[in-house]
Scaffold this active site. Sequence first.
Site, PDB file in Angstrom:
ATOM      1  N   GLY A  35       0.730  -0.761  -0.253  1.00 14.54           N
ATOM      2  CA  GLY A  35      -0.008  -0.209   0.287  1.00 14.54           C
ATOM      3  C   GLY A  35       0.934   1.669   0.235  1.00 14.54           C
ATOM      4  O   GLY A  35       0.543   1.717   0.169  1.00 14.54           O
ATOM      5  N   GLY A  91       2.263   2.404  -2.121  1.00 15.90           N
ATOM      6  CA  GLY A  91       2.827   3.037  -3.865  1.00 15.90           C
ATOM      7  C   GLY A  91       3.377   2.364  -4.694  1.00 15.90           C
ATOM      8  O   GLY A  91       4.394   3.113  -5.288  1.00 15.90           O
ATOM      9  N   LYS A  92       3.796   1.031  -4.444  1.00 18.89           N
ATOM     10  CA  LYS A  92       5.448   0.450  -5.126  1.00 18.89           C
ATOM     11  C   LYS A  92       4.924   0.297  -6.852  1.00 18.89           C
ATOM     12  O   LYS A  92       5.882   0.819  -8.019  1.00 18.89           O
ATOM     13  CB  LYS A  92       6.191  -1.024  -4.946  1.00 18.89           C
ATOM     14  N   THR A  93       3.697  -0.228  -6.799  1.00 16.04           N
ATOM     15  CA  THR A  93       3.668   0.208  -8.847  1.00 16.04           C
ATOM     16  C   THR A  93       2.947   0.980  -9.118  1.00 16.04           C
ATOM     17  O   THR A  93       3.788   1.460 -10.527  1.00 16.04           O
ATOM     18  CB  THR A  93       2.351  -0.654  -8.406  1.00 16.04           C
ATOM     19  N   SER A  94       2.211   2.260  -8.534  1.00 18.79           N
ATOM     20  CA  SER A  94       2.629   3.835  -9.373  1.00 18.79           C
ATOM     21  C   SER A  94       3.936   3.761  -9.479  1.00 18.79           C
ATOM     22  O   SER A  94       4.193   4.430 -10.029  1.00 18.79           O
ATOM     23  CB  SER A  94       2.422   4.997  -8.339  1.00 18.79           C
ATOM     24  N   ASP A 109       4.628  -9.826  -8.224  1.00 20.19           N
ATOM     25  CA  ASP A 109       3.029  -9.144  -7.536  1.00 20.19           C
ATOM     26  C   ASP A 109       2.367 -10.733  -8.121  1.00 20.19           C
ATOM     27  O   ASP A 109       1.944 -10.319  -8.651  1.00 20.19           O
ATOM     28  CB  ASP A 109       3.052  -7.912  -6.655  1.00 20.19           C
ATOM     29  N   THR A 136      -7.878   0.964  -7.394  1.00 21.47           N
ATOM     30  CA  THR A 136      -6.632   0.092  -7.163  1.00 21.47           C
ATOM     31  C   THR A 136      -7.300  -1.478  -6.456  1.00 21.47           C
ATOM     32  O   THR A 136      -7.639  -2.611  -6.383  1.00 21.47           O
ATOM     33  CB  THR A 136      -5.453   0.357  -7.061  1.00 21.47           C
TER      34      THR A 136
END
Length: 621
Positions: A41, A43-46, A68, A530
Amino acid sequence: MLRRLRLRLLLTRTLFTRTETMTTTFLTEAPRYVFLTGKGGVGKTSIACASALTLARQGRRVLLVSTDPASNVGQVFGLSIGNTITEIAAVPGLDALEIDPEEAAEAYRERIVAPVRGLLPEADVRLVEEQLSGACTTEIASFNEFTGLLTDGTVAAAYDHVIFDTAPTGHTIRLLQLPGSWTDFLNEGAGDASCLGPLAGLERQRTVYAEAVAALGDPTRTRLVLITRAQQGAVAEIERTHAELAALGLREQRVVVNGVLPDSGTDDELAAAIYAREQGVLADLPQVLRDLPTDIVTLKSANMVGLDALGALLDDSEVLTGVVDGDDGAARVVDSDLGLGDLASLVDALAEQGHGLVMTMGKGGVGKTTIAAAIAVALAERGLPVHLTTTDPAAHLTDALDESLPNLEISRIDPEVETARYRETILRTKGATLDDAGRAGLEEDLRSPCTEEIAVFQAFSKVVNEGRRRFVIIDTAPTGHTLLLLDATGSYHRDVQRQRGSSASFTTPMMRLQDRDHTKVIIVTLAEATPVLEAAELQADLRRAGIEPWAWVINSSLAATATTHPLLRRRARTELTQIAHVVDVHAARAAIIPLRKQEPVGVLALRDLTTARRVVVLANA
């Protein structure tokens, strides 16, 4: 306008300014491999998607990879990616890949089983397939995909950078430990590692694993980026991660603090509290993190979906300086007419039964631990016996509670502890009658990394059964890791069915989870695209396993506050669509919890979550 929201117009006008371009030091002279990890949560993907976009726009060839199990890279770019390298047509030079654990495991099983089809009886083939159906096989298969990218000369030649968007921390640590774990296991000899199934496949990968270990430990080839929020729990997580990864030889590390609220000078109490809290965390960073190069990424008003939003995430800092037009600029709120309840109502319904299993599930970082702890405190204070535990490798329940309570037992299913206990039990029982050679072989077999799967499953099964006599509240690991555990539960259930026959009388842990009277699954999410999408996919996975979620909790909602801060107000408005979607489409029952001025840590704060009865929602403009 959203269905069933009473209309109250609230006209706004907000002014925007841009600061100077930010310096993203974690991308400066980036090596070929860049890993982004951290608590769920944060913000790794962003950050990963924005990093890949930034490097590609600099003329580099970039491959963005998600390891992931609950990846949402495709959603961020607005297209379907999946388990094959996919070109991002709108960004020249950028490709993406989502390592799908199930697809990888199916392909892995087929490589093992195909050669014996037609050679072995059909019953034996089915037995081999069943032995390969557990979470360990899924982990090995995903791991092979991961190591292949680190050692494949074709990939190295085709791309200047490979950006890894990894699973939440606990699962990532496990993934990065695997090269050494499997290499050591193979070097020492495999023994009779029956739980592994595809042992021959592991043996063939010995050289690949050794090369992966070398690549991970080479600072000229690999960089670790620790992503966090300006929150104590998230910072503590990357502090632990820093030490664990450094111990594995991965010492080329950077820090990115994401989503920091800028100081806009408003007198909004919520914004002032958040700003002061975050600045306090930043001022008090542990020394080991202070010594690492650090970037600050400010909070943006838009959801990080699409190229425009991603392009602004690292380049510019959006600052909202205007005020809300209207009588006095105050946010108008209305009582919710969406059918939303509150956490107190959910606790009332749970308490009626007097016992049972309650599991909080969802994407990392949505507050599963907080919700689980709050429910446990509320039930215990009603005089009901409660056992609060977690399956999350990165969770620390004691961080959420500052004192002990009567009727409340707290534990953790720690993989290392459970594995040691399991090994000791097997050696004491099965090893008691073996000679020295046999005992040595058994000890060698128990050194298999796959032993952990069995040990954790046994511990999980034990607490599942405890729900027959008291409340058991399980704070689960982030979605992907939890599904792997449930997969092991389902594999065990099918194995028992196969051995005892469909007419035999037995009760497996999976049957307990499917029993709606015994088990209440609470899906926790945020009112963002998301987390809601991932929660919906989790619900679909659970239903396919015969497990029906009992309730949804929308946590830390800005729309359920009366904030007047321009940036927070704009983010609150983006939540309304997601809130309505949860209630109208997904949830049989739902509760909403407003974002608090302070992090809900400690018994008093947790108690407040389950005693607040009033629910408000920002009016739709």
